[in-house]
Design a protein around this motif. Structure first.
Motif, PDB file in Angstrom:
ATOM      1  N   ALA A 235     -95.624 115.886  23.541  1.00  0.00           N
ATOM      2  CA  ALA A 235     -94.573 114.868  23.424  1.00  0.00           C
ATOM      3  C   ALA A 235     -93.277 115.324  24.065  1.00  0.00           C
ATOM      4  O   ALA A 235     -92.468 114.501  24.510  1.00  0.00           O
ATOM      5  N   ALA A 236     -93.069 116.646  24.145  1.00  0.00           N
ATOM      6  CA  ALA A 236     -91.863 117.181  24.768  1.00  0.00           C
ATOM      7  C   ALA A 236     -91.936 117.152  26.289  1.00  0.00           C
ATOM      8  O   ALA A 236     -91.002 117.590  26.962  1.00  0.00           O
ATOM      9  N   GLY A 237     -93.039 116.638  26.824  1.00  0.00           N
ATOM     10  CA  GLY A 237     -93.187 116.546  28.279  1.00  0.00           C
ATOM     11  C   GLY A 237     -93.673 117.828  28.912  1.00  0.00           C
ATOM     12  O   GLY A 237     -93.572 117.999  30.126  1.00  0.00           O
ATOM     13  N   ILE A 238     -94.229 118.748  28.116  1.00  0.00           N
ATOM     14  CA  ILE A 238     -94.729 120.021  28.630  1.00  0.00           C
ATOM     15  C   ILE A 238     -96.246 119.933  28.762  1.00  0.00           C
ATOM     16  O   ILE A 238     -96.933 119.522  27.823  1.00  0.00           O
ATOM     17  N   ILE A 239     -96.769 120.284  29.911  1.00  0.00           N
ATOM     18  CA  ILE A 239     -98.212 120.359  30.115  1.00  0.00           C
ATOM     19  C   ILE A 239     -98.565 121.823  30.367  1.00  0.00           C
ATOM     20  O   ILE A 239     -98.487 122.310  31.498  1.00  0.00           O
ATOM     21  N   PRO A 240     -98.928 122.544  29.329  1.00  0.00           N
ATOM     22  CA  PRO A 240     -99.255 123.956  29.509  1.00  0.00           C
ATOM     23  C   PRO A 240    -100.503 124.133  30.366  1.00  0.00           C
ATOM     24  O   PRO A 240    -101.348 123.229  30.455  1.00  0.00           O
ATOM     25  N   ALA A 241    -100.635 125.313  30.963  1.00  0.00           N
ATOM     26  CA  ALA A 241    -101.862 125.617  31.697  1.00  0.00           C
ATOM     27  C   ALA A 241    -103.041 125.678  30.748  1.00  0.00           C
ATOM     28  O   ALA A 241    -104.170 125.360  31.108  1.00  0.00           O
ATOM     29  N   GLY A 242    -102.803 126.093  29.513  1.00  0.00           N
ATOM     30  CA  GLY A 242    -103.824 126.104  28.478  1.00  0.00           C
ATOM     31  C   GLY A 242    -103.168 125.921  27.132  1.00  0.00           C
ATOM     32  O   GLY A 242    -102.056 126.400  26.906  1.00  0.00           O
TER      33      GLY A 242
ATOM     34  N   GLU B 155    -100.293 128.649  27.271  1.00  0.00           N
ATOM     35  CA  GLU B 155    -100.039 129.401  28.501  1.00  0.00           C
ATOM     36  C   GLU B 155     -99.158 128.609  29.458  1.00  0.00           C
ATOM     37  O   GLU B 155     -99.331 127.396  29.638  1.00  0.00           O
ATOM     38  N   ALA B 156     -98.244 129.317  30.090  1.00  0.00           N
ATOM     39  CA  ALA B 156     -97.437 128.776  31.182  1.00  0.00           C
ATOM     40  C   ALA B 156     -97.797 129.540  32.450  1.00  0.00           C
ATOM     41  O   ALA B 156     -97.980 130.755  32.413  1.00  0.00           O
ATOM     42  N   ASP B 157     -97.928 128.829  33.562  1.00  0.00           N
ATOM     43  CA  ASP B 157     -98.161 129.514  34.837  1.00  0.00           C
ATOM     44  C   ASP B 157     -97.342 128.865  35.939  1.00  0.00           C
ATOM     45  O   ASP B 157     -96.851 127.749  35.806  1.00  0.00           O
ATOM     46  N   GLY B 158     -97.147 129.597  37.020  1.00  0.00           N
ATOM     47  CA  GLY B 158     -96.341 129.123  38.144  1.00  0.00           C
ATOM     48  C   GLY B 158     -95.532 130.271  38.727  1.00  0.00           C
ATOM     49  O   GLY B 158     -95.964 131.430  38.681  1.00  0.00           O
ATOM     50  N   THR B 159     -94.362 129.985  39.235  1.00  0.00           N
ATOM     51  CA  THR B 159     -93.481 131.059  39.684  1.00  0.00           C
ATOM     52  C   THR B 159     -92.897 131.767  38.467  1.00  0.00           C
ATOM     53  O   THR B 159     -92.941 131.236  37.344  1.00  0.00           O
ATOM     54  N   ALA B 160     -92.352 132.955  38.668  1.00  0.00           N
ATOM     55  CA  ALA B 160     -91.789 133.706  37.551  1.00  0.00           C
ATOM     56  C   ALA B 160     -90.701 132.906  36.838  1.00  0.00           C
ATOM     57  O   ALA B 160     -90.615 132.912  35.600  1.00  0.00           O
ATOM     58  N   LEU B 161     -89.868 132.203  37.610  1.00  0.00           N
ATOM     59  CA  LEU B 161     -88.797 131.412  37.016  1.00  0.00           C
ATOM     60  C   LEU B 161     -89.364 130.235  36.224  1.00  0.00           C
ATOM     61  O   LEU B 161     -88.909 129.948  35.099  1.00  0.00           O
ATOM     62  N   GLU B 162     -90.350 129.549  36.797  1.00  0.00           N
ATOM     63  CA  GLU B 162     -90.963 128.421  36.093  1.00  0.00           C
ATOM     64  C   GLU B 162     -91.604 128.869  34.781  1.00  0.00           C
ATOM     65  O   GLU B 162     -91.464 128.195  33.748  1.00  0.00           O
ATOM     66  N   VAL B 163     -92.281 130.002  34.813  1.00  0.00           N
ATOM     67  CA  VAL B 163     -92.943 130.503  33.609  1.00  0.00           C
ATOM     68  C   VAL B 163     -91.914 130.854  32.541  1.00  0.00           C
ATOM     69  O   VAL B 163     -92.074 130.497  31.364  1.00  0.00           O
ATOM     70  N   ALA B 164     -90.853 131.526  32.928  1.00  0.00           N
ATOM     71  CA  ALA B 164     -89.821 131.910  31.960  1.00  0.00           C
ATOM     72  C   ALA B 164     -89.208 130.674  31.305  1.00  0.00           C
ATOM     73  O   ALA B 164     -89.001 130.646  30.076  1.00  0.00           O
ATOM     74  N   GLU B 165     -88.923 129.657  32.096  1.00  0.00           N
ATOM     75  CA  GLU B 165     -88.324 128.437  31.555  1.00  0.00           C
ATOM     76  C   GLU B 165     -89.293 127.714  30.615  1.00  0.00           C
ATOM     77  O   GLU B 165     -88.903 127.237  29.538  1.00  0.00           O
ATOM     78  N   GLU B 166     -90.571 127.638  30.998  1.00  0.00           N
ATOM     79  CA  GLU B 166     -91.537 126.920  30.170  1.00  0.00           C
ATOM     80  C   GLU B 166     -91.832 127.673  28.880  1.00  0.00           C
ATOM     81  O   GLU B 166     -91.984 127.067  27.817  1.00  0.00           O
ATOM     82  N   ILE B 167     -91.902 128.990  28.959  1.00  0.00           N
ATOM     83  CA  ILE B 167     -92.122 129.785  27.750  1.00  0.00           C
ATOM     84  C   ILE B 167     -90.973 129.561  26.762  1.00  0.00           C
ATOM     85  O   ILE B 167     -91.176 129.404  25.547  1.00  0.00           O
TER      86      ILE B 167
END
Length: 495
Positions: free
Chosen positions: A252-259, A290-302
Protein backbone atom coordinates in the motif's frame (compact mmCIF):
# COMPACT_ATOMS: atom_id res chain seq x y z
CA UNK A 1 -13.06 -44.98 -12.60
CA UNK A 2 -10.58 -46.54 -14.99
CA UNK A 3 -9.86 -50.20 -14.28
CA UNK A 4 -6.26 -51.46 -14.28
CA UNK A 5 -5.49 -53.62 -17.32
CA UNK A 6 -5.00 -57.34 -16.96
CA UNK A 7 -1.27 -58.11 -16.33
CA UNK A 8 -1.04 -60.36 -19.38
CA UNK A 9 -2.70 -57.76 -21.58
CA UNK A 10 -0.42 -55.07 -20.17
CA UNK A 11 2.67 -57.15 -20.92
CA UNK A 12 1.52 -57.70 -24.49
CA UNK A 13 0.72 -54.02 -24.87
CA UNK A 14 4.14 -53.05 -23.50
CA UNK A 15 5.85 -55.32 -25.99
CA UNK A 16 3.83 -53.84 -28.84
CA UNK A 17 4.78 -50.29 -27.86
CA UNK A 18 8.44 -51.14 -27.31
CA UNK A 19 8.70 -52.79 -30.73
CA UNK A 20 7.11 -49.75 -32.38
CA UNK A 21 9.41 -47.29 -30.55
CA UNK A 22 12.68 -49.19 -30.86
CA UNK A 23 13.34 -48.05 -34.45
CA UNK A 24 12.87 -44.35 -33.60
CA UNK A 25 14.90 -44.09 -30.37
CA UNK A 26 18.60 -44.76 -29.74
CA UNK A 27 19.80 -47.41 -27.32
CA UNK A 28 19.38 -46.30 -23.73
CA UNK A 29 16.50 -43.97 -24.58
CA UNK A 30 13.73 -46.55 -24.24
CA UNK A 31 13.04 -48.08 -20.81
CA UNK A 32 10.58 -50.87 -20.10
CA UNK A 33 12.05 -53.06 -17.34
CA UNK A 34 10.70 -52.45 -13.84
CA UNK A 35 14.14 -51.64 -12.45
CA UNK A 36 14.63 -48.97 -15.11
CA UNK A 37 11.17 -47.43 -14.90
CA UNK A 38 10.97 -47.32 -11.07
CA UNK A 39 12.61 -43.83 -10.80
CA UNK A 40 9.74 -42.44 -12.90
CA UNK A 41 6.88 -43.76 -10.76
CA UNK A 42 6.13 -40.36 -9.17
CA UNK A 43 7.13 -36.72 -9.07
CA UNK A 44 7.65 -34.65 -5.91
CA UNK A 45 4.20 -35.73 -4.68
CA UNK A 46 5.54 -39.13 -3.71
CA UNK A 47 2.39 -40.21 -1.85
CA UNK A 48 0.96 -41.35 -5.20
CA UNK A 49 2.98 -43.76 -7.30
CA UNK A 50 2.44 -45.78 -10.45
CA UNK A 51 4.99 -47.63 -12.55
CA UNK A 52 4.86 -46.45 -16.15
CA UNK A 53 4.41 -49.01 -18.88
CA UNK A 54 7.27 -47.49 -20.91
CA UNK A 55 9.62 -44.50 -20.56
CA UNK A 56 10.96 -42.65 -23.62
CA UNK A 57 13.89 -40.22 -23.43
CA UNK A 58 14.15 -38.57 -26.87
CA UNK A 59 17.35 -36.69 -27.66
CA UNK A 60 16.04 -34.27 -30.29
CA UNK A 61 12.84 -32.78 -31.65
CA UNK A 62 12.47 -35.32 -34.46
CA UNK A 63 12.52 -38.14 -31.94
CA UNK A 64 9.79 -36.37 -29.96
CA UNK A 65 7.71 -36.21 -33.15
CA UNK A 66 8.35 -39.90 -33.86
CA UNK A 67 7.42 -40.97 -30.32
CA UNK A 68 4.17 -39.01 -30.46
CA UNK A 69 3.36 -40.52 -33.86
CA UNK A 70 3.68 -44.03 -32.43
CA UNK A 71 1.59 -43.13 -29.38
CA UNK A 72 -1.09 -41.52 -31.52
CA UNK A 73 -1.23 -44.51 -33.88
CA UNK A 74 -1.41 -47.02 -31.02
CA UNK A 75 -3.57 -44.77 -28.80
CA UNK A 76 -1.07 -44.77 -25.94
CA UNK A 77 -1.51 -42.04 -23.28
CA UNK A 78 1.56 -39.80 -22.88
CA UNK A 79 2.68 -38.22 -19.61
CA UNK A 80 5.30 -35.49 -20.20
CA UNK A 81 7.98 -35.24 -17.51
CA UNK A 82 10.69 -32.69 -16.77
CA UNK A 83 12.97 -33.10 -13.77
CA UNK A 84 10.23 -34.65 -11.63
CA UNK A 85 10.30 -31.93 -8.96
CA UNK A 86 6.62 -31.03 -9.35
CA UNK A 87 4.46 -31.19 -6.23
CA UNK A 88 0.97 -31.87 -7.57
CA UNK A 89 1.33 -35.29 -9.21
CA UNK A 90 1.21 -33.82 -12.70
CA UNK A 91 3.95 -36.20 -13.89
CA UNK A 92 2.58 -39.32 -12.22
CA UNK A 93 2.49 -42.11 -14.83
CA UNK A 94 -0.54 -43.92 -16.19
CA UNK A 95 -0.48 -47.69 -15.83
CA UNK A 96 -0.88 -48.35 -19.57
CA UNK A 97 0.82 -45.16 -20.71
CA UNK A 98 4.20 -43.80 -21.71
CA UNK A 99 6.29 -41.27 -19.80
CA UNK A 100 8.03 -38.88 -22.21
CA UNK A 101 11.00 -37.39 -20.39
CA UNK A 102 12.70 -34.30 -21.81
CA UNK A 103 15.79 -34.79 -19.62
CA UNK A 104 18.08 -35.38 -22.62
CA UNK A 105 16.93 -32.19 -24.36
CA UNK A 106 19.33 -30.20 -22.20
CA UNK A 107 21.27 -27.81 -24.45
CA UNK A 108 21.50 -24.06 -24.16
CA UNK A 109 21.00 -23.31 -27.85
CA UNK A 110 21.92 -19.64 -27.81
CA UNK A 111 22.79 -16.98 -25.27
CA UNK A 112 22.27 -13.44 -26.63
CA UNK A 113 23.41 -10.77 -24.15
CA UNK A 114 22.58 -7.98 -26.60
CA UNK A 115 18.87 -8.84 -26.81
CA UNK A 116 19.00 -10.21 -23.24
CA UNK A 117 17.49 -13.53 -24.26
CA UNK A 118 18.45 -17.18 -24.14
CA UNK A 119 17.12 -20.05 -26.22
CA UNK A 120 17.19 -23.30 -24.27
CA UNK A 121 15.86 -26.82 -24.56
CA UNK A 122 13.29 -27.93 -21.97
CA UNK A 123 15.66 -30.16 -19.99
CA UNK A 124 17.96 -27.27 -19.04
CA UNK A 125 17.90 -26.62 -15.30
CA UNK A 126 16.49 -23.31 -14.12
CA UNK A 127 19.68 -22.35 -12.28
CA UNK A 128 21.88 -23.38 -15.22
CA UNK A 129 20.41 -20.55 -17.29
CA UNK A 130 21.51 -17.97 -14.74
CA UNK A 131 24.92 -19.62 -14.42
CA UNK A 132 25.42 -19.42 -18.19
CA UNK A 133 24.23 -15.78 -18.28
CA UNK A 134 26.35 -14.66 -15.30
CA UNK A 135 29.48 -13.74 -17.33
CA UNK A 136 27.29 -11.22 -19.18
CA UNK A 137 25.96 -9.67 -15.95
CA UNK A 138 22.52 -11.22 -16.58
CA UNK A 139 20.31 -13.85 -14.98
CA UNK A 140 16.92 -15.58 -15.33
CA UNK A 141 14.61 -14.11 -12.70
CA UNK A 142 12.09 -16.84 -11.73
CA UNK A 143 13.74 -18.79 -8.91
CA UNK A 144 11.63 -21.66 -7.50
CA UNK A 145 13.00 -23.27 -4.35
CA UNK A 146 13.87 -26.29 -6.51
CA UNK A 147 15.80 -24.18 -9.03
CA UNK A 148 19.00 -26.18 -8.56
CA UNK A 149 17.18 -29.21 -10.02
CA UNK A 150 13.95 -28.20 -11.78
CA UNK A 151 13.93 -27.83 -15.56
CA UNK A 152 12.69 -24.94 -17.64
CA UNK A 153 10.24 -27.25 -19.43
CA UNK A 154 8.67 -28.12 -16.10
CA UNK A 155 8.63 -24.43 -15.14
CA UNK A 156 6.67 -23.73 -18.34
CA UNK A 157 4.25 -26.56 -17.56
CA UNK A 158 3.53 -25.29 -14.04
CA UNK A 159 4.06 -21.52 -14.53
CA UNK A 160 6.59 -21.61 -11.68
CA UNK A 161 7.49 -18.54 -9.64
CA UNK A 162 9.88 -18.24 -6.72
CA UNK A 163 10.81 -15.83 -3.95
CA UNK A 164 11.47 -12.97 -6.39
CA UNK A 165 8.25 -13.33 -8.39
CA UNK A 166 6.63 -10.25 -6.82
CA UNK A 167 8.91 -7.84 -8.66
CA UNK A 168 10.07 -9.95 -11.60
CA UNK A 169 7.03 -12.10 -12.31
CA UNK A 170 6.27 -15.76 -12.88
CA UNK A 171 7.40 -17.94 -15.79
CA UNK A 172 4.63 -16.50 -17.99
CA UNK A 173 6.16 -13.03 -17.59
CA UNK A 174 9.68 -14.19 -18.45
CA UNK A 175 9.14 -16.49 -21.45
CA UNK A 176 8.89 -14.94 -24.89
CA UNK A 177 8.43 -18.01 -27.10
CA UNK A 178 7.98 -21.76 -26.89
CA UNK A 179 8.42 -24.32 -29.64
CA UNK A 180 5.93 -27.16 -29.22
CA UNK A 181 5.19 -30.52 -30.80
CA UNK A 182 1.46 -31.30 -30.82
CA UNK A 183 0.00 -34.77 -30.43
CA UNK A 184 -0.58 -34.74 -34.20
CA UNK A 185 3.14 -34.27 -34.80
CA UNK A 186 2.93 -30.65 -35.88
CA UNK A 187 5.65 -28.24 -34.75
CA UNK A 188 4.27 -24.85 -33.75
CA UNK A 189 5.80 -21.75 -32.20
CA UNK A 190 3.81 -19.76 -29.67
CA UNK A 191 4.84 -16.22 -28.83
CA UNK A 192 7.69 -14.29 -30.39
CA UNK A 193 10.94 -12.53 -29.56
CA UNK A 194 9.21 -9.37 -30.79
CA UNK A 195 7.06 -7.30 -28.38
CA UNK A 196 3.96 -9.09 -29.66
CA UNK A 197 2.97 -12.02 -31.86
CA UNK A 198 0.17 -12.15 -34.44
CA UNK A 199 -3.08 -13.93 -33.62
CA UNK A 200 -4.39 -15.18 -30.32
CA UNK A 201 -2.12 -15.13 -27.26
CA UNK A 202 -1.74 -18.88 -27.10
CA UNK A 203 1.57 -18.57 -25.28
CA UNK A 204 -0.25 -17.52 -22.12
CA UNK A 205 -2.69 -20.40 -22.58
CA UNK A 206 0.13 -22.91 -22.98
CA UNK A 207 2.24 -21.79 -20.00
CA UNK A 208 0.79 -23.52 -16.97
CA UNK A 209 -1.09 -26.13 -19.02
CA UNK A 210 0.63 -29.01 -17.19
CA UNK A 211 1.65 -31.05 -20.24
CA UNK A 212 -1.90 -31.41 -21.52
CA UNK A 213 -1.53 -29.43 -24.76
CA UNK A 214 1.85 -30.35 -26.28
CA UNK A 215 5.50 -31.22 -25.73
CA UNK A 216 7.95 -28.31 -25.39
CA UNK A 217 11.17 -28.68 -27.36
CA UNK A 218 12.57 -25.14 -27.08
CA UNK A 219 12.03 -22.08 -24.90
CA UNK A 220 13.12 -18.48 -25.38
CA UNK A 221 13.48 -16.72 -22.03
CA UNK A 222 14.11 -13.12 -21.02
CA UNK A 223 17.25 -12.29 -19.09
CA UNK A 224 17.55 -9.34 -16.73
CA UNK A 225 20.63 -7.44 -15.50
CA UNK A 226 21.99 -8.59 -12.19
CA UNK A 227 21.36 -5.81 -9.64
CA UNK A 228 24.37 -3.86 -8.47
CA UNK A 229 23.29 -4.24 -4.85
CA UNK A 230 20.71 -6.07 -2.73
CA UNK A 231 19.81 -6.20 0.95
CA UNK A 232 17.20 -8.08 2.97
CA UNK A 233 15.22 -6.95 5.99
CA UNK A 234 14.16 -9.58 8.52
CA UNK A 235 11.23 -8.14 10.45
CA UNK A 236 9.77 -9.89 13.51
CA UNK A 237 6.13 -9.80 14.64
CA UNK A 238 4.48 -11.02 17.81
CA UNK A 239 1.43 -12.42 16.04
CA UNK A 240 0.66 -13.65 12.53
CA UNK A 241 -2.22 -11.25 11.93
CA UNK A 242 0.04 -8.24 12.49
CA UNK A 243 2.65 -9.79 10.21
CA UNK A 244 0.05 -10.42 7.52
CA UNK A 245 -1.25 -6.87 7.75
CA UNK A 246 2.31 -5.58 7.45
CA UNK A 247 2.60 -7.21 4.03
CA UNK A 248 -0.41 -5.25 2.80
CA UNK A 249 1.06 -2.09 4.35
CA UNK A 250 4.31 -2.42 2.38
CA UNK A 251 2.45 -2.77 -0.94
CA UNK A 252 0.00 0.00 0.00
CA UNK A 253 2.98 2.30 0.54
CA UNK A 254 3.83 1.92 -3.15
CA UNK A 255 6.87 -0.29 -2.52
CA UNK A 256 7.41 -3.37 -4.68
CA UNK A 257 10.19 -5.34 -3.02
CA UNK A 258 12.32 -7.75 -5.02
CA UNK A 259 11.07 -10.40 -2.59
CA UNK A 260 8.52 -10.37 0.22
CA UNK A 261 8.24 -13.65 2.10
CA UNK A 262 6.58 -14.67 5.34
CA UNK A 263 7.28 -17.58 7.70
CA UNK A 264 5.46 -18.48 10.90
CA UNK A 265 7.16 -19.60 14.12
CA UNK A 266 6.81 -23.30 13.30
CA UNK A 267 8.61 -22.76 9.98
CA UNK A 268 11.36 -20.62 11.50
CA UNK A 269 12.06 -23.11 14.27
CA UNK A 270 11.99 -25.93 11.76
CA UNK A 271 14.51 -24.25 9.46
CA UNK A 272 16.94 -22.54 11.85
CA UNK A 273 18.77 -25.65 13.17
CA UNK A 274 19.01 -26.94 9.59
CA UNK A 275 20.38 -23.80 7.90
CA UNK A 276 21.41 -21.48 10.76
CA UNK A 277 20.01 -18.53 8.83
CA UNK A 278 19.89 -16.26 11.88
CA UNK A 279 16.09 -16.25 12.15
CA UNK A 280 14.23 -14.85 15.14
CA UNK A 281 12.70 -18.08 16.40
CA UNK A 282 10.83 -16.32 19.22
CA UNK A 283 8.75 -14.27 16.78
CA UNK A 284 5.26 -15.50 15.87
CA UNK A 285 6.06 -14.55 12.27
CA UNK A 286 8.94 -13.08 10.31
CA UNK A 287 8.95 -11.20 7.03
CA UNK A 288 11.88 -11.23 4.61
CA UNK A 289 11.80 -8.09 2.46
CA UNK A 290 14.47 -7.59 -0.20
CA UNK A 291 15.44 -4.41 -2.02
CA UNK A 292 17.64 -4.52 -5.12
CA UNK A 293 19.00 -2.01 -7.62
CA UNK A 294 21.75 0.56 -7.36
CA UNK A 295 23.35 1.10 -3.96
CA UNK A 296 21.45 4.37 -3.54
CA UNK A 297 18.12 2.84 -4.56
CA UNK A 298 18.61 -0.05 -2.14
CA UNK A 299 19.50 2.23 0.76
CA UNK A 300 16.43 4.40 0.16
CA UNK A 301 14.07 1.42 -0.17
CA UNK A 302 15.45 -0.32 2.90
CA UNK A 303 14.85 2.87 4.90
CA UNK A 304 11.31 3.24 3.57
CA UNK A 305 10.42 -0.41 4.19
CA UNK A 306 11.87 -0.26 7.70
CA UNK A 307 9.67 2.72 8.52
CA UNK A 308 6.55 1.00 7.14
CA UNK A 309 7.28 -2.24 8.99
CA UNK A 310 7.91 -0.46 12.28
CA UNK A 311 4.68 1.45 11.83
CA UNK A 312 2.88 -1.84 11.09
CA UNK A 313 3.98 -3.32 14.41
CA UNK A 314 7.34 -5.01 13.85
CA UNK A 315 8.95 -5.87 17.16
CA UNK A 316 12.47 -6.16 15.70
CA UNK A 317 14.19 -5.39 12.41
CA UNK A 318 17.52 -6.77 11.17
CA UNK A 319 19.12 -5.83 7.84
CA UNK A 320 21.64 -8.04 6.03
CA UNK A 321 25.06 -6.40 6.22
CA UNK A 322 26.77 -8.31 3.42
CA UNK A 323 26.05 -10.69 0.55
CA UNK A 324 26.75 -13.78 2.63
CA UNK A 325 24.18 -12.76 5.22
CA UNK A 326 21.63 -11.92 2.51
CA UNK A 327 22.04 -15.36 0.97
CA UNK A 328 21.80 -16.94 4.41
CA UNK A 329 18.47 -15.23 5.06
CA UNK A 330 17.13 -16.58 1.77
CA UNK A 331 18.63 -20.03 2.25
CA UNK A 332 16.38 -20.56 5.23
CA UNK A 333 13.26 -19.75 3.24
CA UNK A 334 14.34 -21.86 0.27
CA UNK A 335 15.13 -24.84 2.49
CA UNK A 336 11.82 -24.85 4.34
CA UNK A 337 10.59 -27.97 2.54
CA UNK A 338 13.59 -30.23 3.20
CA UNK A 339 13.86 -28.88 6.75
CA UNK A 340 10.38 -30.25 7.44
CA UNK A 341 11.94 -33.70 7.45
CA UNK A 342 13.74 -32.81 10.68
CA UNK A 343 10.53 -32.54 12.67
CA UNK A 344 8.08 -34.80 10.82
CA UNK A 345 8.32 -38.16 9.03
CA UNK A 346 6.20 -36.80 6.16
CA UNK A 347 4.79 -33.50 4.96
CA UNK A 348 2.16 -32.44 2.46
CA UNK A 349 3.02 -29.18 0.70
CA UNK A 350 -0.04 -27.17 -0.29
CA UNK A 351 -0.25 -24.30 -2.76
CA UNK A 352 -2.98 -21.71 -2.87
CA UNK A 353 -3.28 -17.98 -3.49
CA UNK A 354 -5.25 -15.39 -1.54
CA UNK A 355 -5.67 -11.59 -1.51
CA UNK A 356 -2.91 -10.02 0.60
CA UNK A 357 -5.43 -8.42 2.94
CA UNK A 358 -6.66 -11.91 3.91
CA UNK A 359 -3.26 -13.23 5.08
CA UNK A 360 -3.92 -12.74 8.78
CA UNK A 361 -7.42 -14.22 8.62
CA UNK A 362 -6.27 -17.28 6.67
CA UNK A 363 -3.31 -17.95 8.95
CA UNK A 364 -5.58 -17.75 12.00
CA UNK A 365 -8.05 -20.12 10.33
CA UNK A 366 -5.30 -22.61 9.51
CA UNK A 367 -4.22 -22.54 13.15
CA UNK A 368 -7.79 -23.45 14.15
CA UNK A 369 -7.85 -26.24 11.55
CA UNK A 370 -4.80 -27.81 13.19
CA UNK A 371 -7.02 -28.70 16.15
CA UNK A 372 -9.82 -29.97 13.92
CA UNK A 373 -7.56 -32.34 11.97
CA UNK A 374 -5.08 -33.14 14.75
CA UNK A 375 -2.07 -32.21 12.61
CA UNK A 376 0.54 -29.46 12.71
CA UNK A 377 1.01 -27.01 9.84
CA UNK A 378 4.08 -24.89 9.09
CA UNK A 379 3.31 -21.86 6.95
CA UNK A 380 5.63 -20.26 4.38
CA UNK A 381 4.39 -17.65 1.93
CA UNK A 382 5.27 -15.75 -1.18
CA UNK A 383 3.50 -13.13 0.89
CA UNK A 384 3.86 -10.27 -1.58
CA UNK A 385 1.52 -11.90 -4.08
CA UNK A 386 -0.47 -13.98 -1.60
CA UNK A 387 0.87 -17.37 -2.72
CA UNK A 388 0.72 -19.71 0.29
CA UNK A 389 2.68 -22.92 0.85
CA UNK A 390 1.32 -24.51 4.03
CA UNK A 391 3.30 -27.63 5.01
CA UNK A 392 0.97 -30.11 6.68
CA UNK A 393 3.06 -32.42 8.88
CA UNK A 394 1.99 -36.04 9.32
CA UNK A 395 3.21 -39.61 9.71
CA UNK A 396 2.17 -41.95 6.90
CA UNK A 397 2.86 -44.92 9.18
CA UNK A 398 -0.03 -43.88 11.41
CA UNK A 399 -3.35 -45.15 10.03
CA UNK A 400 -5.56 -42.37 8.74
CA UNK A 401 -3.02 -39.53 9.04
CA UNK A 402 -2.44 -39.14 5.31
CA UNK A 403 -6.18 -39.04 4.67
CA UNK A 404 -6.52 -36.35 7.37
CA UNK A 405 -3.66 -34.42 5.79
CA UNK A 406 -5.46 -34.46 2.45
CA UNK A 407 -8.71 -33.34 4.05
CA UNK A 408 -6.81 -30.57 5.87
CA UNK A 409 -5.27 -29.46 2.58
CA UNK A 410 -8.62 -29.49 0.78
CA UNK A 411 -10.11 -27.37 3.55
CA UNK A 412 -7.30 -24.83 3.16
CA UNK A 413 -7.94 -24.64 -0.59
CA UNK A 414 -11.67 -24.20 -0.03
CA UNK A 415 -10.84 -21.33 2.34
CA UNK A 416 -8.63 -19.76 -0.34
CA UNK A 417 -11.59 -19.76 -2.75
CA UNK A 418 -13.93 -18.47 -0.05
CA UNK A 419 -11.78 -15.37 0.59
CA UNK A 420 -11.45 -14.56 -3.11
CA UNK A 421 -8.32 -16.54 -4.01
CA UNK A 422 -7.49 -19.60 -6.06
CA UNK A 423 -6.54 -23.23 -5.43
CA UNK A 424 -3.05 -22.95 -6.91
CA UNK A 425 -0.36 -20.38 -7.48
CA UNK A 426 2.58 -22.18 -9.04
CA UNK A 427 2.43 -25.91 -8.26
CA UNK A 428 -0.36 -26.71 -10.68
CA UNK A 429 -3.40 -28.92 -10.20
CA UNK A 430 -2.18 -32.34 -11.37
CA UNK A 431 -3.99 -35.04 -9.43
CA UNK A 432 -3.56 -33.36 -6.07
CA UNK A 433 -6.10 -30.55 -6.51
CA UNK A 434 -8.32 -31.98 -9.23
CA UNK A 435 -11.29 -32.35 -6.87
CA UNK A 436 -10.77 -28.82 -5.56
CA UNK A 437 -11.24 -27.58 -9.13
CA UNK A 438 -14.89 -28.52 -8.61
CA UNK A 439 -15.02 -26.09 -5.68
CA UNK A 440 -13.65 -23.15 -7.62
CA UNK A 441 -15.11 -23.49 -11.11
CA UNK A 442 -18.63 -23.87 -12.47
CA UNK A 443 -19.71 -26.57 -14.92
CA UNK A 444 -19.62 -24.06 -17.77
CA UNK A 445 -16.09 -23.00 -16.89
CA UNK A 446 -14.88 -26.59 -16.68
CA UNK A 447 -16.42 -27.32 -20.06
CA UNK A 448 -14.54 -24.34 -21.51
CA UNK A 449 -11.30 -25.81 -20.16
CA UNK A 450 -12.14 -29.14 -21.80
CA UNK A 451 -12.84 -27.34 -25.08
CA UNK A 452 -9.33 -25.85 -25.04
CA UNK A 453 -7.93 -29.31 -24.30
CA UNK A 454 -9.84 -30.83 -27.23
CA UNK A 455 -8.60 -28.12 -29.59
CA UNK A 456 -4.98 -29.08 -28.90
CA UNK A 457 -5.46 -32.77 -28.15
CA UNK A 458 -8.57 -34.23 -29.80
CA UNK A 459 -7.29 -37.76 -29.10
CA UNK A 460 -7.15 -37.01 -25.34
CA UNK A 461 -3.75 -38.67 -25.07
CA UNK A 462 -1.61 -35.95 -23.45
CA UNK A 463 -1.63 -36.24 -19.65
CA UNK A 464 -5.27 -37.34 -19.48
CA UNK A 465 -7.23 -37.24 -16.22
CA UNK A 466 -5.02 -34.49 -14.80
CA UNK A 467 -5.80 -30.87 -13.86
CA UNK A 468 -9.33 -30.60 -15.34
CA UNK A 469 -12.01 -32.74 -13.66
CA UNK A 470 -14.91 -34.17 -15.62
CA UNK A 471 -18.37 -33.04 -14.61
CA UNK A 472 -19.10 -36.62 -13.56
CA UNK A 473 -16.14 -36.48 -11.19
CA UNK A 474 -17.42 -33.27 -9.64
CA UNK A 475 -20.83 -34.84 -9.20
CA UNK A 476 -19.32 -37.95 -7.66
CA UNK A 477 -17.45 -35.93 -5.08
CA UNK A 478 -20.43 -33.74 -4.34
CA UNK A 479 -18.59 -30.55 -5.38
CA UNK A 480 -16.68 -30.50 -2.08
CA UNK A 481 -15.34 -34.03 -1.72
CA UNK A 482 -14.25 -33.69 1.91
CA UNK A 483 -17.66 -32.55 3.09
CA UNK A 484 -19.24 -35.38 1.12
CA UNK A 485 -17.19 -37.85 3.11
CA UNK A 486 -15.31 -39.33 0.15
CA UNK A 487 -11.61 -40.09 0.14
CA UNK A 488 -9.85 -38.16 -2.62
CA UNK A 489 -8.07 -40.16 -5.34
CA UNK A 490 -9.27 -43.48 -3.89
CA UNK A 491 -8.44 -45.22 -7.18
CA UNK A 492 -4.74 -44.29 -7.03
CA UNK A 493 -2.00 -46.38 -5.38
CA UNK A 494 -0.55 -44.85 -2.21
CA UNK A 495 2.90 -45.01 -0.71
Amino acid sequence: MKMSPDPDNLAARRQQVVEALRPVLPAGSLLADVEDTRPYECDGLSAYRQLPMVVALPENEQQVIDVLEVCRRLQVPVVPRGAGTGLSGGAMPIVDGLVLSTAKLNRIVRMDPVSRTAIVQPGVRNLAISEAAAPHGLYYAPDPSSQIACSIGGNVAENSGGVHCLKYGLTVHNVLRVRVVTIDGDVVELGSEAPDAPGLDLLAVFIGSEGMLGIVTEVTVKLVPKPAAAQVIMASFDDVVTGGNAVASVIAAGIIPAGLEMMDRTSSRMVEPFVKAGYDTDAAAILLCEADGTALEVAEEIERMSEVLQGAGATAIAVSQNEAERLRFWSGRKNAFPAAGRISPDYYCMDGTIPRKQLGHVLTSIEQMESVYGLRCANVFHAGDGNMHPLILFDANQPGEFERAEEFGAAILALCVEVGGTITGEHGVGIEKINSMCVQFSSAELEAFHAVKRAFDPHRLLNPDKAIPTLNRCAEFGQMHVHAGHLPHAHLPRF
